[in-house]
Design an enzyme around this catalytic site. Structure first.
Site, PDB file in Angstrom:
ATOM      1  N   GLY A 178     -19.321 -21.115 -98.785  1.00 16.66           N
ATOM      2  CA  GLY A 178     -18.272 -20.127 -98.525  1.00 16.66           C
ATOM      3  C   GLY A 178     -18.405 -18.885 -99.392  1.00 16.66           C
ATOM      4  O   GLY A 178     -18.367 -17.752 -98.910  1.00 16.66           O
ATOM      5  N   ARG A 179     -18.587 -19.099-100.711  1.00 18.74           N
ATOM      6  CA  ARG A 179     -18.588 -17.927-101.615  1.00 18.74           C
ATOM      7  C   ARG A 179     -19.887 -17.134-101.550  1.00 18.74           C
ATOM      8  O   ARG A 179     -20.045 -16.129-102.244  1.00 18.74           O
ATOM      9  CB  ARG A 179     -18.249 -18.366-103.045  1.00 18.74           C
ATOM     10  N   HIS A 184      -6.397   0.308-121.285  1.00 18.54           N
ATOM     11  CA  HIS A 184      -4.981   0.418-121.657  1.00 18.54           C
ATOM     12  C   HIS A 184      -4.283  -0.921-121.487  1.00 18.54           C
ATOM     13  O   HIS A 184      -3.069  -0.979-121.290  1.00 18.54           O
ATOM     14  CB  HIS A 184      -4.318   1.511-120.810  1.00 18.54           C
ATOM     15  N   GLU A 199      -3.859 -22.720 -96.190  1.00 16.66           N
ATOM     16  CA  GLU A 199      -3.360 -21.335 -96.209  1.00 16.66           C
ATOM     17  C   GLU A 199      -3.770 -20.600 -94.943  1.00 16.66           C
ATOM     18  O   GLU A 199      -2.957 -19.928 -94.293  1.00 16.66           O
ATOM     19  CB  GLU A 199      -3.916 -20.584 -97.435  1.00 16.66           C
ATOM     20  N   GLU A 214     -16.142 -20.940-109.636  1.00 19.86           N
ATOM     21  CA  GLU A 214     -16.136 -22.042-108.662  1.00 19.86           C
ATOM     22  C   GLU A 214     -17.527 -22.669-108.558  1.00 19.86           C
ATOM     23  O   GLU A 214     -17.672 -23.835-108.240  1.00 19.86           O
ATOM     24  CB  GLU A 214     -15.648 -21.573-107.272  1.00 19.86           C
ATOM     25  N   LYS A 217     -14.567 -21.937 -92.651  1.00 25.47           N
ATOM     26  CA  LYS A 217     -15.705 -22.816 -92.385  1.00 25.47           C
ATOM     27  C   LYS A 217     -15.209 -24.134 -91.804  1.00 25.47           C
ATOM     28  O   LYS A 217     -15.721 -24.629 -90.817  1.00 25.47           O
ATOM     29  CB  LYS A 217     -16.455 -23.018 -93.702  1.00 25.47           C
ATOM     30  N   LYS A 260      -5.211 -29.897-103.717  1.00 25.92           N
ATOM     31  CA  LYS A 260      -4.872 -29.900-102.288  1.00 25.92           C
ATOM     32  C   LYS A 260      -4.132 -31.195-101.930  1.00 25.92           C
ATOM     33  O   LYS A 260      -3.131 -31.182-101.218  1.00 25.92           O
ATOM     34  CB  LYS A 260      -6.139 -29.788-101.426  1.00 25.92           C
TER      35      LYS A 260
HETATM   36  O1  LIG Z   1     -13.644 -21.396 -95.259  1.00 25.01           O
HETATM   37  P1  LIG Z   1     -12.661 -22.491 -95.547  1.00 25.01           P
HETATM   38  O2  LIG Z   1     -13.116 -23.815 -95.045  1.00 25.01           O
HETATM   39  O3  LIG Z   1     -11.303 -22.137 -95.018  1.00 25.01           O
HETATM   40  O4  LIG Z   1     -12.544 -22.645 -97.116  1.00 25.01           O
HETATM   41  C1  LIG Z   1     -12.014 -21.629 -97.889  1.00 25.01           C
HETATM   42  C2  LIG Z   1     -12.386 -21.785 -99.341  1.00 25.01           C
HETATM   43  O5  LIG Z   1     -11.823 -22.954 -99.896  1.00 25.01           O
HETATM   44  C3  LIG Z   1     -12.719 -23.517-100.873  1.00 25.01           C
HETATM   45  O6  LIG Z   1     -13.261 -24.712-100.419  1.00 25.01           O
HETATM   46  C4  LIG Z   1     -12.027 -23.899-102.112  1.00 25.01           C
HETATM   47  O7  LIG Z   1     -11.296 -22.896-102.674  1.00 25.01           O
HETATM   48  C5  LIG Z   1     -13.806 -22.438-101.045  1.00 25.01           C
HETATM   49  O8  LIG Z   1     -14.986 -22.885-101.513  1.00 25.01           O
HETATM   50  C6  LIG Z   1     -13.856 -21.910 -99.643  1.00 25.01           C
HETATM   51  O9  LIG Z   1     -14.559 -20.713 -99.591  1.00 25.01           O
END
Ligand SMILES: O=P(O)(O)OC[C@H]1O[C@](O)(CO)[C@@H](O)[C@@H]1O
Length: 557
Positions: A273-274, A390, A218, A359, A212, A518
């Site tokens: 996002g989620r 198990h 990452e 979250e 987003k 972060k």
């Molecule tokens: O889509 P982006 O901006 O890369 O964010 C990835 C994810 O990082 C977060 O902000 C935090 O983990 C989530 O809410 C989001 O889905």
């Protein structure tokens, strides 16, 4: 605050609904769930169907009066109005001043028009763009350099830009019909990256970067590494412009990365996002299951949306699931929730729900910024059954903690191994029974006696064989795992989480809690590069030093 007014002694003064529920809960704590089945017809009365799903909540530690009190409380909190506010696009994400409209993404065009007006066209355009990309890649119109067919897709994203895709890709494996092999990469671990790259033919791979913000550490690092790898492996300088796609709100950053505007799909700030699987974020999924199945997934979710908006609160599956969770969390003091899908295809679901639930609702400040006097999200964890039996289910049977659980199972299995499926379902039903019934000391003794044990042996072993029982559970039945039932299931949990957020008076749609890590991640990296850091503790500085020493040793060795 409405529920608890903090007196100057810091003691909570409860309102009448809470007072009533608290005293009901004191009584509930004294009873055994299995005794509630002495009431004839309990199973039928404490179960319901919606959106193709069947929920049995008769194994919860709850009576009809208690359900009614919880529902009455939810009503008094204007839940119905708040549901309508979400679906009609009011700015309910108050901290970020945003609407929360993932539901409109799966609604028919007419509803999209009603809610978004002219902007509904943006949704239709994104859907057309997505369909065109799926069509081009699947038909071979968009081919790799040299005219070869694209055979693989790598989706790069994390958090909400990953879990939904991963869960649906795994759940809908029997519906993968396009011939494209879709992989997902989330973690910033070189091992994860290498594992994926080893599976991918660089020249024949399309990449979808989903972010987003297009700034997530990452995702950006992984995307850059894959880009370098692909350019080197293919020796084709046009490969990024031709075979890379992005889903983002940050068009400048996407274009600076080298992905062209025709390959960039939109996101909107009103889709968290989620909750974004239903948007163009679902592109990698659509590339595996095709647009028709992707539409079926959305249709299933829409069925649950309609039920959620229309059913009376006491017959409303997401509302009941939410209020049962609140009963367990806030009144019976159970701090966790186990998600137990008895379905290998749903093995990614516990991870997905950990993110959506924790979250969203792992907060301790109200919408108005006041410190809450009550607990919010439980610790959500889980694993596919029967593997869970198990592993951690030993603790669920014999520790002192009561861990409520959601069992999820499809009546019809997807494999040809029908007896396996019968055994799987039998295990699922047996576990909820065992968790509820438990085994008393007298029963354990009788069992040992029946097996011919002597008195000493009975005295020695019986206490070890008791099980506490009285663990509440829901069982969710799907007829079969299909795009529609998966859509309904995910929407059910989305709405459950929303309802709990309303009752807890929190904003379920921000996630400021992830930010500090972060920032400190940047400080740690800076310290690793040899810069001074006054921010970091002696512990972290020591760990960094050990890391630097080891890395230097490895490099010089
Ligand atoms: O889509 P982006 O901006 O890369 O964010 C990835 C994810 O990082 C977060 O902000 C935090 O983990 C989530 O809410 C989001 O889905």
């Amino acid at each position: 605050m409405e529920y608890f007014l903090l007196s100057n002694k810091g003691l909570p003064i409860v309102n009448k609904d809470i007072k009533n529920l608290s005293s009901l809960a004191e009584n509930a704590k004294q009873r055994q769930i299995h005794a509630l089945f002495e009431q004839p017809g309990r199973a039928g009365q404490f179960s319901l169907s919606a959106g193709g799903l069947f929920l049995d909540y008769s194994k919860q530690n709850i009576t009809r009066d208690e359900v009614n009190s919880l529902i009455g409380w939810a009503k008094s909190q204007s839940l119905e109005k708040k549901v309508a506010d979400m679906f009609t696009g009011k700015q309910i994400n108050v901290t970020e001043k945003r609407a929360v409209l993932h539901t409109v993404l799966r609604a028919p065009a007419k509803v999209q028009q009603e809610v978004l007006g002219e902007r509904a066209e943006e949704l239709a355009a994104a859907e057309r763009q997505m369909a065109a990309i799926v069509n081009k890649l699947c038909s071979g119109t968009l081919s790799a350099g040299g005219g070869e067919k694209i055979s693989h897709v790598l989706a790069i994203g994390i958090g909400g830009s990953y879990y939904g895709i991963k869960t649906a890709l795994t759940a809908l494996e029997p519906f993968h019909n396009t011939g494209l092999k879709v992989e997902v990469l989330a973690n910033i671990d070189g091992g994860a990256l290498m594992e994926k790259l080893a599976k991918l033919p660089a020249k024949n791979t399309a990449v979808v970067v989903i972010s987003k913000t297009f700034t997530t550490q990452e995702t950006m690092l992984n995307a850059a590494a894959v880009k370098t790898w692909m350019l080197a492996q293919s020796g084709d300088k046009d490969i990024i412009a031709r075979q890379w796609f992005a889903v983002s709100t940050n068009l400048d950053k996407v274009s600076a990365f080298g992905i062209c505007p025709e390959h960039t799909l939109p996101m909107w700030d009103w889709v968290g996002g989620r909750f974004s699987l239903w948007s163009a974020v679902g592109l990698p999924l659509a590339l595996a299951i095709g647009m028709e199945n992707f539409s079926r997934l959305k249709a299933g979710a829409f069925t649950m949306d309609e039920h959620f908006q229309q059913a009376p609160l006491n017959e409303n599956m997401p509302v009941l699931l939410a209020m049962l969770g609140i009963w367990n969390r806030n009144f019976l003091d159970h701090a966790s929730l186990a998600i137990l899908p008895y379905d290998h295809a749903l093995r990614a679901l516990p991870g997905y729900l950990q993110q959506t639930d924790m979250e969203s609702n792992g907060k301790s400040v109200s919408m108005a910024g006041e410190e809450l006097a009550w607990q919010t999200a439980p610790v959500v964890f889980g694993q596919e059954g029967t593997n869970s039996q198990h592993a951690f289910m030993q603790l669920m049977h014999q520790s002192q903690d009561i861990i409520p659980c959601d069992f999820i199972v499809a009546l019809q299995g997807a494999s040809d191994y029908h007896h396996h499926h019968q055994v799987l379902v039998a295990n699922c039903f047996a576990q909820s029974e065992a968790l509820m019934l438990g085994k008393s000391l007298a029963q354990a003794r009788a069992e040992l006696k029946g097996a011919g044990a002597c008195d000493d042996e009975i005295d020695r072993l019986a206490p070890h064989k008791t099980m506490k029982g009285n663990t509440p559970s829901n069982t969710l039945l799907l007829d079969a795992l299909t795009p529609e039932s998966l859509g309904a299931l995910l929407a059910l949990y989305e709405h459950k989480i929303f309802v709990q957020g309303v009752i807890w008076q929190i904003n379920s749609f921000d996630q400021w809690g992830v930010e500090l890590g972060k920032v400190l991640g940047g400080d740690v990296l800076s310290a690793m590069a040899g810069n001074d850091s006054e921010q970091l503790s002696g512990s972290s500085l020591m760990l960094i030093k050990r890391f630097i020493n080891k890395t230097q040793l490895t490099q010089s060795g």
